[in-house]
Design a protein around this motif. Structure first.
Motif, short mmCIF file in Angstrom:
data_model
loop_
_atom_site.label_atom_id
_atom_site.label_comp_id
_atom_site.label_asym_id
_atom_site.label_seq_id
_atom_site.Cartn_x
_atom_site.Cartn_y
_atom_site.Cartn_z
N SER A 108 38.36 44.41 27.38
CA SER A 108 38.53 43.15 28.11
C SER A 108 37.64 43.11 29.34
O SER A 108 36.97 42.11 29.62
N ALA A 109 37.61 44.23 30.09
CA ALA A 109 36.78 44.30 31.29
C ALA A 109 35.31 44.14 30.95
O ALA A 109 34.54 43.58 31.73
N ILE A 110 34.90 44.62 29.76
CA ILE A 110 33.52 44.45 29.32
C ILE A 110 33.27 43.01 28.92
O ILE A 110 32.35 42.35 29.42
N TYR A 111 34.11 42.49 28.03
CA TYR A 111 33.89 41.14 27.51
C TYR A 111 33.92 40.08 28.61
O TYR A 111 33.10 39.16 28.63
N LEU A 112 34.83 40.23 29.54
CA LEU A 112 35.01 39.20 30.56
C LEU A 112 33.95 39.24 31.66
O LEU A 112 34.02 38.48 32.63
N GLY A 137 42.10 43.26 32.74
CA GLY A 137 40.67 43.51 32.57
C GLY A 137 39.84 42.47 33.30
O GLY A 137 38.79 42.79 33.88
N LEU A 138 40.29 41.24 33.28
CA LEU A 138 39.59 40.17 34.01
C LEU A 138 39.72 40.37 35.52
O LEU A 138 38.74 40.27 36.27
N ALA A 139 40.94 40.67 35.97
CA ALA A 139 41.19 40.78 37.41
C ALA A 139 40.41 41.92 38.05
O ALA A 139 39.87 41.78 39.14
N LEU A 140 40.33 43.06 37.36
CA LEU A 140 39.64 44.22 37.92
C LEU A 140 38.18 44.30 37.48
O LEU A 140 37.34 44.79 38.21
N GLY A 141 37.91 43.81 36.27
CA GLY A 141 36.55 43.91 35.74
C GLY A 141 35.55 43.05 36.48
O GLY A 141 34.39 43.44 36.65
N ALA A 142 35.98 41.88 36.96
CA ALA A 142 35.05 40.98 37.63
C ALA A 142 34.47 41.58 38.91
O ALA A 142 33.24 41.67 39.05
N PRO A 143 35.30 42.02 39.86
CA PRO A 143 34.70 42.58 41.09
C PRO A 143 33.95 43.88 40.85
O PRO A 143 32.89 44.12 41.46
N VAL A 144 34.46 44.74 39.95
CA VAL A 144 33.78 46.01 39.67
C VAL A 144 32.43 45.73 39.01
O VAL A 144 31.42 46.34 39.35
#
Length: 412
Positions: free
Chosen positions: A240-244, A363-370
């Motif tokens: 999710s973190a990748i896709y988003l 995944g969206l919440a953490l993936g975006a800023p990282v």
């Protein structure tokens, strides 16, 4: 531990009933309506700023608080579904959504607006794990992959229609946006009231286990500590973190390589168009066969699509790359809910489906800023290559997990 609920066991399915059924199509229609009239963050921000209710920065915080409510509701929806029933959870959450939508259009201080926005974010999202649990309890095992795919399609149809419809409504009167949200929510509640509660446990229709609230909270935490759900949720979080990154790092990277805002929007719109066109076609070929090859394929396509972003920087290059990872999205969409339906007992479906939605939203919440930080510090090519490597590691993780737990309706 292999948890197979008697009512969900595919061996008991009557071949003559291998169809989606009317309850599913009620759920499909309601899901589409929910998305068509949803309170979009972009338009909510515009409303707050243009009506002089908040500064741009404050509006951003309010919309962020609304998003936080959605993440929390991913778990709350499962808890309520298992405690009170999926149908009741959907009906009452949609009625509450309508109530909070009306409240958002009323004059109130900023702290009150933030509180109502948080509650609105919660009630708007609660229906998702309840709906996934309804599919697990009412759709034959051999048709679940197709059902979850079509449910994802319904959501994307609504997402595609919503911006144009909400924008037109705001042109008439900004507060009509909240009225639209309320009307579609009530309509979904009415439609959902016609859905029967699925059979659970010992074959008792709607016979929900009696639990105290403490037991219910422990039950909601159970997916995060039980095999094979816990490692699967971690793998879902990573993919999710990748896709988003398509919502955060990708637009920034496209602009950095010379694409105008209009070109960025046009290229990204390819994703929505392809999902709406391809999802029903893909769902026709979604069956009860082993799910591991499909998960590996999905992770590979998502990783490859994002890898191409690091090397192909023309407008046509971005469009083609987006097409590749969109194919992965279409394949991936129904698989998580299918596996949860396989691994969880009937009385656990709400909590376990909720955990899956929570992992994806996290995944969206953490993936975006990282992702944005890594893009800025590592550079485009290195960053997108890293997403490809991570996607391959997720595929390997699923293969390792499948050695010990079933990755298909009839075992792996």
């Amino acid at each position: 531990m292999r948890a197979h609920a008697g009512t969900l066991d595919s061996a008991t399915v009557d071949p003559e009933k291998e169809r989606l059924g009317r309850p599913f199509w009620y759920l499909w229609t309601g899901t589409c309506l929910n998305k068509v009239g949803q309170l979009l963050p972009a338009f909510f921000t515009l409303y707050l700023v243009h009506q002089h209710l908040a500064t741009v920065q404050t509006a951003g915080w309010i919309v962020g608080i609304q998003g936080a409510g959605s993440i929390i509701a991913s778990l709350l929806g499962g808890l309520l579904s298992d405690r009170f029933g999926s149908r009741r959870t959907i009906v009452y959450s949609q009625l509450a959504t309508a109530l909070f939508a009306v409240a958002l259009g009323l004059a109130m201080p900023l702290w009150g607006l933030a509180a109502v926005a948080f509650l609105s974010g919660c009630t708007t999202t609660i229906h998702r794990p309840a709906g996934a649990a309804l599919v697990a309890g009412t759709v034959p095992a051999s048709q679940r992959a197709r059902a979850y795919g079509l449910l994802y399609w319904a959501s994307n149809i609504g997402v595609a229609v919503a911006p144009t419809l909400v924008g037109a409504v705001m042109e008439l009167a900004p507060r009509f946006m909240f009225a639209l949200n309320a009307v579609t929510s009530v309509a979904y509640a009415v439609i959902a009231s016609r859905i029967p509660e699925p059979t659970v446990g010992g074959g008792r229709k709607g016979g929900l286990p009696h639990r105290t609230w403490l037991q219910s909270f422990r039950h909601a935490v159970n997916p995060f500590v039980r095999l094979p759900i816990a490692p699967f949720l971690f793998l879902s979080f990573v993919i999710s973190a990748i896709y988003l990154q398509c919502r955060s790092a990708l637009p920034v990277d496209m602009a950095a390589h010379g694409l105008s805002p209009g070109a960025v929007g046009l290229a990204l719109s390819v994703n929505g168009v392809l999902v709406v066109v391809l999802q029903p076609v893909a769902s026709q070929f979604s069956g009860p066969a082993r799910l591991l090859p499909k998960l590996v394929l999905a992770c590979g396509l998502i990783g490859l699509g994002f890898l191409l972003h690091g090397f192909w920087h023309s407008e046509i290059g971005y469009v083609c790359s987006i097409g590749v990872w969109t194919l992965g999205e279409v394949v991936l969409a129904p698989l998580g809910s299918c596996l949860i339906a396989l691994w969880a007992r009937s009385e656990e479906q709400g909590a376990f489906q909720a955990a899956n939605f929570f992992a994806w939203n996290l995944g969206l919440a953490l993936g975006a800023p990282v992702g944005l930080w890594e893009l800025e510090n590592l550079g485009s090519t290195t960053f997108w290559t890293g997403t490809f490597v991570l996607a391959l590691l997720v595929a390997i993780g699923h293969a390792a997990l499948a050695k010990h737990h079933p990755y298909g309706e009839f075992g792996e």
